[in-house]
Enzyme design. Structure first.
Site, PDB file in Angstrom:
ATOM      1  N   GLY A  45       0.767  -1.253   0.000  1.00 30.37           N
ATOM      2  CA  GLY A  45       0.000   0.000   0.000  1.00 30.37           C
ATOM      3  C   GLY A  45       0.786   1.284   0.000  1.00 30.37           C
ATOM      4  O   GLY A  45       0.359   2.284  -0.573  1.00 30.37           O
ATOM      5  N   GLU A  99       3.934   3.877   6.421  1.00 27.46           N
ATOM      6  CA  GLU A  99       2.701   3.147   6.121  1.00 27.46           C
ATOM      7  C   GLU A  99       1.740   4.012   5.330  1.00 27.46           C
ATOM      8  O   GLU A  99       1.754   5.236   5.440  1.00 27.46           O
ATOM      9  CB  GLU A  99       2.009   2.723   7.432  1.00 27.46           C
ATOM     10  CG  GLU A  99       2.220   1.272   7.803  1.00 27.46           C
ATOM     11  CD  GLU A  99       1.471   0.281   6.907  1.00 27.46           C
ATOM     12  OE1 GLU A  99       1.205   0.571   5.727  1.00 27.46           O
ATOM     13  OE2 GLU A  99       1.181  -0.811   7.401  1.00 27.46           O
ATOM     14  N   ASP A 100       0.909   3.365   4.528  1.00 28.76           N
ATOM     15  CA  ASP A 100      -0.174   4.089   3.867  1.00 28.76           C
ATOM     16  C   ASP A 100      -1.199   4.517   4.906  1.00 28.76           C
ATOM     17  O   ASP A 100      -1.638   5.660   4.930  1.00 28.76           O
ATOM     18  CB  ASP A 100      -0.828   3.227   2.772  1.00 28.76           C
ATOM     19  CG  ASP A 100      -1.189   1.815   3.237  1.00 28.76           C
ATOM     20  OD1 ASP A 100      -0.927   1.456   4.402  1.00 28.76           O
ATOM     21  OD2 ASP A 100      -1.748   1.062   2.415  1.00 28.76           O
ATOM     22  N   ASP A 103      -4.731   1.800  10.988  1.00 31.03           N
ATOM     23  CA  ASP A 103      -6.150   1.644  11.304  1.00 31.03           C
ATOM     24  C   ASP A 103      -6.247   1.186  12.772  1.00 31.03           C
ATOM     25  O   ASP A 103      -6.195   2.014  13.673  1.00 31.03           O
ATOM     26  CB  ASP A 103      -6.715   0.630  10.297  1.00 31.03           C
ATOM     27  CG  ASP A 103      -8.192   0.350  10.443  1.00 31.03           C
ATOM     28  OD1 ASP A 103      -8.856   0.980  11.272  1.00 31.03           O
ATOM     29  OD2 ASP A 103      -8.704  -0.512   9.697  1.00 31.03           O
ATOM     30  N   LYS A 131      -6.517   6.406  11.396  1.00 29.26           N
ATOM     31  CA  LYS A 131      -7.913   6.320  11.837  1.00 29.26           C
ATOM     32  C   LYS A 131      -7.945   6.283  13.360  1.00 29.26           C
ATOM     33  O   LYS A 131      -7.945   5.201  13.951  1.00 29.26           O
ATOM     34  CB  LYS A 131      -8.573   5.047  11.284  1.00 29.26           C
ATOM     35  CG  LYS A 131      -8.737   4.997   9.768  1.00 29.26           C
ATOM     36  CD  LYS A 131      -9.414   3.687   9.336  1.00 29.26           C
ATOM     37  CE  LYS A 131      -9.697   3.635   7.854  1.00 29.26           C
ATOM     38  NZ  LYS A 131     -10.221   2.320   7.404  1.00 29.26           N
ATOM     39  N   PHE A 152     -13.698   3.208   4.597  1.00 32.20           N
ATOM     40  CA  PHE A 152     -12.734   2.391   3.859  1.00 32.20           C
ATOM     41  C   PHE A 152     -12.354   3.147   2.590  1.00 32.20           C
ATOM     42  O   PHE A 152     -13.211   3.514   1.798  1.00 32.20           O
ATOM     43  CB  PHE A 152     -13.345   1.034   3.493  1.00 32.20           C
ATOM     44  CG  PHE A 152     -12.382   0.150   2.764  1.00 32.20           C
ATOM     45  CD1 PHE A 152     -11.441  -0.596   3.458  1.00 32.20           C
ATOM     46  CD2 PHE A 152     -12.393   0.084   1.369  1.00 32.20           C
ATOM     47  CE1 PHE A 152     -10.528  -1.394   2.776  1.00 32.20           C
ATOM     48  CE2 PHE A 152     -11.472  -0.714   0.689  1.00 32.20           C
ATOM     49  CZ  PHE A 152     -10.545  -1.461   1.401  1.00 32.20           C
ATOM     50  N   ILE A 153     -11.058   3.401   2.419  1.00 31.02           N
ATOM     51  CA  ILE A 153     -10.610   4.213   1.285  1.00 31.02           C
ATOM     52  C   ILE A 153      -9.749   3.404   0.307  1.00 31.02           C
ATOM     53  O   ILE A 153      -9.118   2.412   0.693  1.00 31.02           O
ATOM     54  CB  ILE A 153      -9.828   5.459   1.767  1.00 31.02           C
ATOM     55  CG1 ILE A 153      -8.636   5.066   2.656  1.00 31.02           C
ATOM     56  CG2 ILE A 153     -10.763   6.422   2.522  1.00 31.02           C
ATOM     57  CD1 ILE A 153      -7.746   6.254   3.062  1.00 31.02           C
ATOM     58  N   ASP A 159      -5.593  -0.320  -1.838  1.00 28.87           N
ATOM     59  CA  ASP A 159      -6.378  -1.187  -2.705  1.00 28.87           C
ATOM     60  C   ASP A 159      -7.736  -1.570  -2.131  1.00 28.87           C
ATOM     61  O   ASP A 159      -7.957  -1.515  -0.929  1.00 28.87           O
ATOM     62  CB  ASP A 159      -5.617  -2.489  -2.950  1.00 28.87           C
ATOM     63  CG  ASP A 159      -5.564  -3.365  -1.692  1.00 28.87           C
ATOM     64  OD1 ASP A 159      -5.137  -2.853  -0.635  1.00 28.87           O
ATOM     65  OD2 ASP A 159      -5.985  -4.534  -1.746  1.00 28.87           O
ATOM     66  N   ARG A 165      -5.102   0.674  -6.869  1.00 35.08           N
ATOM     67  CA  ARG A 165      -3.891   1.291  -6.298  1.00 35.08           C
ATOM     68  C   ARG A 165      -3.353   2.450  -7.131  1.00 35.08           C
ATOM     69  O   ARG A 165      -2.694   3.338  -6.621  1.00 35.08           O
ATOM     70  CB  ARG A 165      -2.779   0.253  -6.142  1.00 35.08           C
ATOM     71  CG  ARG A 165      -3.080  -0.864  -5.158  1.00 35.08           C
ATOM     72  CD  ARG A 165      -1.801  -1.652  -4.875  1.00 35.08           C
ATOM     73  NE  ARG A 165      -2.044  -2.924  -4.219  1.00 35.08           N
ATOM     74  CZ  ARG A 165      -2.189  -3.073  -2.903  1.00 35.08           C
ATOM     75  NH1 ARG A 165      -2.142  -2.024  -2.108  1.00 35.08           N
ATOM     76  NH2 ARG A 165      -2.381  -4.276  -2.384  1.00 35.08           N
TER      77      ARG A 165
HETATM   78  P1  5GP Z   1      -4.290  -2.167  10.963  1.00 33.55           P
HETATM   79  O1  5GP Z   1      -3.467  -3.353  11.336  1.00 33.55           O
HETATM   80  O2  5GP Z   1      -3.733  -0.852  11.475  1.00 33.55           O
HETATM   81  O3  5GP Z   1      -5.730  -2.338  11.356  1.00 33.55           O
HETATM   82  O4  5GP Z   1      -4.349  -2.104   9.408  1.00 33.55           O
HETATM   83  C1  5GP Z   1      -3.265  -1.747   8.699  1.00 33.55           C
HETATM   84  C2  5GP Z   1      -3.365  -2.103   7.237  1.00 33.55           C
HETATM   85  O5  5GP Z   1      -4.697  -2.388   6.835  1.00 33.55           O
HETATM   86  C3  5GP Z   1      -2.942  -0.931   6.415  1.00 33.55           C
HETATM   87  O6  5GP Z   1      -1.562  -0.931   6.209  1.00 33.55           O
HETATM   88  C4  5GP Z   1      -3.700  -1.156   5.148  1.00 33.55           C
HETATM   89  O7  5GP Z   1      -2.991  -2.005   4.305  1.00 33.55           O
HETATM   90  C5  5GP Z   1      -4.978  -1.821   5.578  1.00 33.55           C
HETATM   91  N1  5GP Z   1      -6.087  -0.848   5.718  1.00 33.55           N
HETATM   92  C6  5GP Z   1      -6.589  -0.294   6.844  1.00 33.55           C
HETATM   93  N2  5GP Z   1      -7.582   0.569   6.582  1.00 33.55           N
HETATM   94  C7  5GP Z   1      -7.708   0.586   5.239  1.00 33.55           C
HETATM   95  C8  5GP Z   1      -8.565   1.311   4.326  1.00 33.55           C
HETATM   96  O8  5GP Z   1      -9.419   2.134   4.675  1.00 33.55           O
HETATM   97  N3  5GP Z   1      -8.370   1.043   2.999  1.00 33.55           N
HETATM   98  C9  5GP Z   1      -7.456   0.156   2.528  1.00 33.55           C
HETATM   99  N4  5GP Z   1      -7.377  -0.016   1.235  1.00 33.55           N
HETATM  100  N5  5GP Z   1      -6.636  -0.526   3.360  1.00 33.55           N
HETATM  101  C10 5GP Z   1      -6.768  -0.318   4.690  1.00 33.55           C
HETATM  102 MG    MG Z   2      -0.549  -1.405   4.551  1.00 40.98          MG
END
Ligand code: 5GP
Ligand code: MG
Length: 174
Positions: A45, A99-100, A103, A131, A152-153, A159, A165
């Site tokens: 990402g 990181e992108d 969350d 987030k 969710f983006i 993606d 992407r």
């Molecule tokens: P976390 O472990 O912080 O919950 O999630 C991290 C990963 O989940 C991010 O690096 C990303 O790849 C994916 N992710 C979380 N939220 C989103 C979202 O809104 N859109 C997309 N495309 N990926 C997300």
């Molecule tokens: Mg990621």
């Protein structure tokens, strides 16, 4: 605009993305003046954000991609897998994990655990998106491009089931 089965609409413009990236780059450049941080963008990402970020930094950097996955489709699987782990050369370095989006923070928490075991000199986290309402991590996101809600983006590297992407803007489900 359709990605696979879902309709998406523009949420963040190219100009806003550029501005967020510029602000983050300015802060990192100031904080790391005189040092050469090792950027570790998390695949897949963050490849778009990282490529824009690295070109806006005024400090020299080195780059080592890592790949840790937790998402499938639109939901986190709650299990993190290292597909391309942090390299041993992080030892003694000022590492910035790029990181992108952060969350829940679950993936980053896991990655930071792995990273710290390799004895970097310092560790900071940079995320284009954050987030805060779903965040449950115990680490700080040192550099945030922009906070968003629970939507969710997709686009700009992010993606929906591996698609979308290459979109220049960031989109949200209609
Ligand atoms: P976390 O472990 O912080 O919950 O999630 C991290 C990963 O989940 C991010 O690096 C990303 O790849 C994916 N992710 C979380 N939220 C989103 C979202 O809104 N859109 C997309 N495309 N990926 C997300
Ligand atoms: Mg990621």
């Amino acid at each position: 605009m359709k990605v696979r089965d879902k309709e998406f609409k523009v949420f963040i413009s190219e100009a806003e993305l550029a501005e967020a990236t510029r602000r983050v780059a300015e802060r990192i450049s100031a904080d790391y003046a005189g040092r050469v941080p090792l950027l570790c963008p998390v695949l897949t990402g963050s490849f778009v954000f990282a490529s824009d970020l690295v070109r806006r930094l005024t400090v020299e950097t080195e780059v080592a991609f890592v790949k840790y996955t937790s998402y499938e489709g639109m939901a986190s699987t709650g299990r993190v897998t290292a597909q391309l782990p942090f390299p041993a050369k992080v030892a003694g370095r000022d590492v910035i994990v790029v990181e992108d989006i952060v969350d829940t923070g679950f993936s980053m928490e896991y990655m930071l655990g792995e990273l710290r075991r390799l004895n970097p000199r310092s560790v900071r986290v940079c995320a284009l998106f954050f987030k805060p309402s779903s965040f449950g991590g115990s680490f700080k996101v040192d550099y945030v491009g922009r906070e968003i809600g629970n939507e969710f983006i997709v686009g700009y590297g992010l993606d929906y089931d591996q698609r979308g992407r290459g979109l220049k803007e960031v989109y949200v489900v209609e």
